[in-house]
Motif scaffolding. Structure first.
Motif, PDB file in Angstrom:
ATOM      1  N   UNK A 117       0.803  -1.222   0.000  1.00  0.00           N
ATOM      2  CA  UNK A 117       0.000   0.000   0.000  1.00  0.00           C
ATOM      3  C   UNK A 117       0.834   1.269   0.000  1.00  0.00           C
ATOM      4  N   UNK A 118       2.068   1.200   0.503  1.00  0.00           N
ATOM      5  CA  UNK A 118       2.928   2.379   0.503  1.00  0.00           C
ATOM      6  C   UNK A 118       2.609   3.383   1.583  1.00  0.00           C
ATOM      7  N   UNK A 119       1.982   2.929   2.657  1.00  0.00           N
ATOM      8  CA  UNK A 119       1.707   3.808   3.781  1.00  0.00           C
ATOM      9  C   UNK A 119       2.954   4.049   4.612  1.00  0.00           C
ATOM     10  N   UNK A 120       2.802   4.585   5.812  1.00  0.00           N
ATOM     11  CA  UNK A 120       3.962   4.981   6.615  1.00  0.00           C
ATOM     12  C   UNK A 120       4.839   3.818   7.066  1.00  0.00           C
ATOM     13  N   UNK A 121       4.351   2.569   6.973  1.00  0.00           N
ATOM     14  CA  UNK A 121       5.180   1.432   7.370  1.00  0.00           C
ATOM     15  C   UNK A 121       6.106   0.961   6.252  1.00  0.00           C
ATOM     16  N   UNK A 122       5.777   1.272   5.004  1.00  0.00           N
ATOM     17  CA  UNK A 122       6.590   0.802   3.878  1.00  0.00           C
ATOM     18  C   UNK A 122       7.636   1.860   3.517  1.00  0.00           C
ATOM     19  N   UNK A 123       8.590   2.025   4.396  1.00  0.00           N
ATOM     20  CA  UNK A 123       9.587   3.089   4.287  1.00  0.00           C
ATOM     21  C   UNK A 123      10.655   2.723   3.246  1.00  0.00           C
ATOM     22  N   UNK A 124      11.036   3.701   2.420  1.00  0.00           N
ATOM     23  CA  UNK A 124      12.121   3.541   1.463  1.00  0.00           C
ATOM     24  C   UNK A 124      13.264   4.464   1.909  1.00  0.00           C
ATOM     25  N   UNK A 125      14.376   3.887   2.295  1.00  0.00           N
ATOM     26  CA  UNK A 125      15.525   4.666   2.759  1.00  0.00           C
ATOM     27  C   UNK A 125      16.226   5.328   1.578  1.00  0.00           C
ATOM     28  N   UNK A 126      16.953   6.419   1.800  1.00  0.00           N
ATOM     29  CA  UNK A 126      17.712   7.050   0.714  1.00  0.00           C
ATOM     30  C   UNK A 126      18.622   6.041   0.018  1.00  0.00           C
ATOM     31  N   UNK A 127      18.550   6.023  -1.300  1.00  0.00           N
ATOM     32  CA  UNK A 127      19.372   5.119  -2.081  1.00  0.00           C
ATOM     33  C   UNK A 127      18.770   3.749  -2.313  1.00  0.00           C
ATOM     34  N   UNK A 128      17.680   3.421  -1.623  1.00  0.00           N
ATOM     35  CA  UNK A 128      17.065   2.104  -1.762  1.00  0.00           C
ATOM     36  C   UNK A 128      15.976   2.098  -2.832  1.00  0.00           C
ATOM     37  N   UNK A 129      15.593   0.894  -3.245  1.00  0.00           N
ATOM     38  CA  UNK A 129      14.500   0.700  -4.198  1.00  0.00           C
ATOM     39  C   UNK A 129      13.492  -0.269  -3.600  1.00  0.00           C
ATOM     40  N   UNK A 130      12.227   0.087  -3.693  1.00  0.00           N
ATOM     41  CA  UNK A 130      11.108  -0.754  -3.229  1.00  0.00           C
ATOM     42  C   UNK A 130      10.330  -1.197  -4.455  1.00  0.00           C
ATOM     43  N   UNK A 131       9.948  -2.479  -4.514  1.00  0.00           N
ATOM     44  CA  UNK A 131       9.282  -3.005  -5.708  1.00  0.00           C
ATOM     45  C   UNK A 131       7.979  -3.713  -5.327  1.00  0.00           C
ATOM     46  N   UNK A 132       6.913  -2.958  -5.041  1.00  0.00           N
ATOM     47  CA  UNK A 132       5.628  -3.601  -4.771  1.00  0.00           C
ATOM     48  C   UNK A 132       5.059  -4.203  -6.051  1.00  0.00           C
ATOM     49  N   UNK A 133       4.302  -5.285  -5.912  1.00  0.00           N
ATOM     50  CA  UNK A 133       3.648  -5.896  -7.061  1.00  0.00           C
ATOM     51  C   UNK A 133       2.275  -6.405  -6.643  1.00  0.00           C
ATOM     52  N   UNK A 134       1.297  -6.256  -7.526  1.00  0.00           N
ATOM     53  CA  UNK A 134      -0.057  -6.721  -7.242  1.00  0.00           C
ATOM     54  C   UNK A 134      -0.842  -6.809  -8.546  1.00  0.00           C
ATOM     55  N   UNK A 135      -2.011  -7.429  -8.472  1.00  0.00           N
ATOM     56  CA  UNK A 135      -2.912  -7.519  -9.618  1.00  0.00           C
ATOM     57  C   UNK A 135      -3.999  -6.459  -9.500  1.00  0.00           C
ATOM     58  N   UNK A 136      -4.204  -5.699 -10.568  1.00  0.00           N
ATOM     59  CA  UNK A 136      -5.256  -4.683 -10.577  1.00  0.00           C
ATOM     60  C   UNK A 136      -6.610  -5.388 -10.525  1.00  0.00           C
ATOM     61  N   UNK A 137      -7.399  -5.082  -9.504  1.00  0.00           N
ATOM     62  CA  UNK A 137      -8.668  -5.787  -9.309  1.00  0.00           C
ATOM     63  C   UNK A 137      -9.734  -4.811  -8.825  1.00  0.00           C
ATOM     64  N   UNK A 138     -10.080  -3.863  -9.685  1.00  0.00           N
ATOM     65  CA  UNK A 138     -11.131  -2.905  -9.365  1.00  0.00           C
ATOM     66  C   UNK A 138     -11.599  -2.241 -10.649  1.00  0.00           C
ATOM     67  N   UNK A 139     -12.763  -1.605 -10.611  1.00  0.00           N
ATOM     68  CA  UNK A 139     -13.288  -0.962 -11.820  1.00  0.00           C
ATOM     69  C   UNK A 139     -12.400   0.186 -12.286  1.00  0.00           C
ATOM     70  N   UNK A 140     -12.617   0.602 -13.525  1.00  0.00           N
ATOM     71  CA  UNK A 140     -11.898   1.742 -14.087  1.00  0.00           C
ATOM     72  C   UNK A 140     -12.075   2.961 -13.190  1.00  0.00           C
ATOM     73  N   UNK A 141     -10.984   3.705 -12.978  1.00  0.00           N
ATOM     74  CA  UNK A 141     -11.043   4.863 -12.084  1.00  0.00           C
ATOM     75  C   UNK A 141      -9.815   5.732 -12.281  1.00  0.00           C
ATOM     76  N   UNK A 142      -9.929   6.986 -11.854  1.00  0.00           N
ATOM     77  CA  UNK A 142      -8.808   7.910 -11.814  1.00  0.00           C
ATOM     78  C   UNK A 142      -8.259   7.923 -10.395  1.00  0.00           C
ATOM     79  N   UNK A 143      -7.113   7.295 -10.210  1.00  0.00           N
ATOM     80  CA  UNK A 143      -6.452   7.249  -8.907  1.00  0.00           C
ATOM     81  C   UNK A 143      -5.205   8.127  -8.961  1.00  0.00           C
ATOM     82  N   UNK A 144      -4.430   8.136  -7.890  1.00  0.00           N
ATOM     83  CA  UNK A 144      -3.173   8.882  -7.920  1.00  0.00           C
ATOM     84  C   UNK A 144      -2.184   8.266  -6.930  1.00  0.00           C
ATOM     85  N   UNK A 145      -0.952   8.739  -6.985  1.00  0.00           N
ATOM     86  CA  UNK A 145       0.065   8.239  -6.070  1.00  0.00           C
ATOM     87  C   UNK A 145       0.814   9.419  -5.460  1.00  0.00           C
ATOM     88  N   UNK A 146       1.256   9.225  -4.220  1.00  0.00           N
ATOM     89  CA  UNK A 146       1.940  10.294  -3.483  1.00  0.00           C
ATOM     90  C   UNK A 146       2.638   9.696  -2.275  1.00  0.00           C
TER      91      UNK A 146
END
Length: 450
Positions: free
Chosen positions: A79-108
């Motif tokens: 989900x990328x909430x406050x527990x999924x911390x990415x330290x400087x210089x690191x890379x995080x690679x979440x993966x999942x299957x899209x399973x919801x109706x068409x929509x305009x979402x965003x990321x931040x």
């Protein structure tokens, strides 16, 4: 639009880099900013329902960050909430299957205590979910007649740097300059009779009331979680921070249409003036060409909603917001505030007992508004939502169903999306567990470091 690669197993893989940069918002001035894959904001990500995706997020900042996929139904650990911390210089690679109706979402970003500044400096982008099986004849050519519109307000110092003002100010930054897609005085040259604007309130505190200078009607076709059942013709749409709306605007050759934000109705707040309730801004000018390519009429039916039934709800919860607390408690990263059983339909009743501006966002699910003060919601709130403005003193009853992602060690958030409020404690968290699983009360200091 973001580029992607396809792995051998069919996974669509995107790459994002959070990095510092410099932007020329003001003439002759370079403003320090942050962005994804660039100096400010980020590319639009796009995927279809049923696709498996992965996003490699590299943190090139000098402090920790996260990336939250706002409005997405996905496992809590992704989900990328406050527990999924990415330290400087690191890379995080979440993966999942899209399973919801068409929509305009965003990321931040969503780092605990620092979300306001990370978003304000420029870390945000759109995420389109498509569903080819449910695709009414709406404008859909990205950058031609289907346009992302990220609206944000900023405040600049005399030297042209972004400033957040006094950190203890209420309700957060209310900038005197509004920009659209990172541009002050934005305009778009229209080449078709109809244009689809995907509006995102990407501000950290300001609520907007969008409409056109000439008071023309437009069709509201979708909100946070996707299409409405049918188009709604209106002249105004209020969006608090993080809310989205898709509108269809009709133009004639040579037409000039200015999208504005008018003074929003904030309810019984302590001071409408102090909370931006008397402000007007030009947002985006639409400039129609002398010849416009014909567009199909907006369909009378957009989506066949199978609505959740109140009689099927087996759990009722109440959430009271006041100052920087929910139900009398500030956010604790280790405390589990609510435990949800997978597959349950629940009703959440939300209210604000102070006279500040607030809204309410729930991770992982889209909800329907059952009622506001016992009355059915207005048409613009009839569709799927993940964020809603909460007027002081009013009661909002929301119904939602929790899906299959069970994880007692990874939490989803619910919080006010006025980001200073969130940073200062107006947030809680819940876990989803199986029917016969024990109900945990803490995360035992869990911190998903990457």
């Amino acid at each position: 639009m973001a580029e992607f690669q396809v792995d051998a197993d069919g996974t669509r893989v995107f790459e994002l880099e959070a990095r510092p940069g410099s932007s020329d918002f003001l003439p002759g001035v370079q403003t320090p900013t942050w962005g994804y894959n660039g100096d400010f904001l980020g590319p639009t990500l796009r995927a279809e329902r049923g696709q498996r995706i992965a996003i490699a997020v590299t943190n090139s900042l000098d402090e920790v960050t996260t990336v939250h996929w706002h409005g997405m139904h996905l496992p809590a650990a992704m989900d990328g909430g406050p527990h999924q911390v990415i330290a400087p210089g690191d890379t995080w690679r979440p993966t999942w299957e899209i399973n919801q109706p068409a929509a305009t979402l965003w990321y931040h970003p969503h780092p605990h205590g620092r979300t306001e500044e990370h978003v304000y400096r420029g870390l945000a982008g759109m995420f389109y979910v498509d569903d080819p099986s449910e695709a009414p004849a709406l404008p859909n050519r990205y950058g031609v007649d289907d346009i992302p519109v990220v609206v944000q307000d900023k405040e600049f110092t005399d030297a042209g740097e972004l400033t957040m003002g006094e950190r203890q100010a209420e309700p957060g930054v209310l900038g005197s300059t509004v920009m659209t897609n990172g541009v002050i005085g934005a305009y778009f040259e229209v080449s078709t009779e109809m244009i689809r604007l995907r509006l995102l309130n990407g501000s950290t505190a300001r609520t907007y009331d969008f409409g056109f200078e000439d008071n023309r009607n437009f069709d509201l076709v979708a909100t946070d979680g996707g299409l409405l059942a049918e188009p709604y013709s209106t002249t105004r749409i209020r969006l608090s921070p993080a809310e989205r709306a898709e509108i269809i605007v009709t133009l004639t050759p040579g037409d000039i249409a200015m999208l504005r934000s008018y003074p929003p109705e904030l309810g019984d707040v302590a001071s409408s003036f102090a909370f931006g309730g008397e402000d007007t801004f030009d947002v985006l000018q639409l400039r129609a060409n002398d010849y416009l390519r014909p567009s199909s009429a907006v369909p009378a039916i957009l989506h066949n909603h199978v609505r959740l039934q109140e009689a099927d709800a087996t759990v009722h919860r109440e959430f009271t917001m006041a100052a920087r607390m929910i139900n009398g408690a500030q956010m604790d990263m280790n405390r589990i505030d609510e435990v949800v059983i997978e597959g349950t339909t629940e009703i959440w009743e939300i209210r604000s007992t102070d006279r500040l501006t607030h809204n309410f966002h729930i991770h992982d699910v889209q909800f329907y508004v059952l009622s506001i003060d016992g009355v059915a919601p207005p048409t613009e709130l009839a569709g799927r939502k993940d964020t809603i403005y909460v007027e002081p003193g009013r009661r909002y009853r929301l119904i939602m169903q929790f899906g299959k992602y069970v994880d007692p060690e990874a939490a989803y958030m619910y919080h006010c999306h006025l980001l200073r409020h969130e940073d200062e404690g107006l947030m809680g968290q819940f876990v989803v567990v199986g029917t016969n699983d024990p109900q945990p009360s803490s995360l035992s200091g869990l911190n998903h470091q990457h």
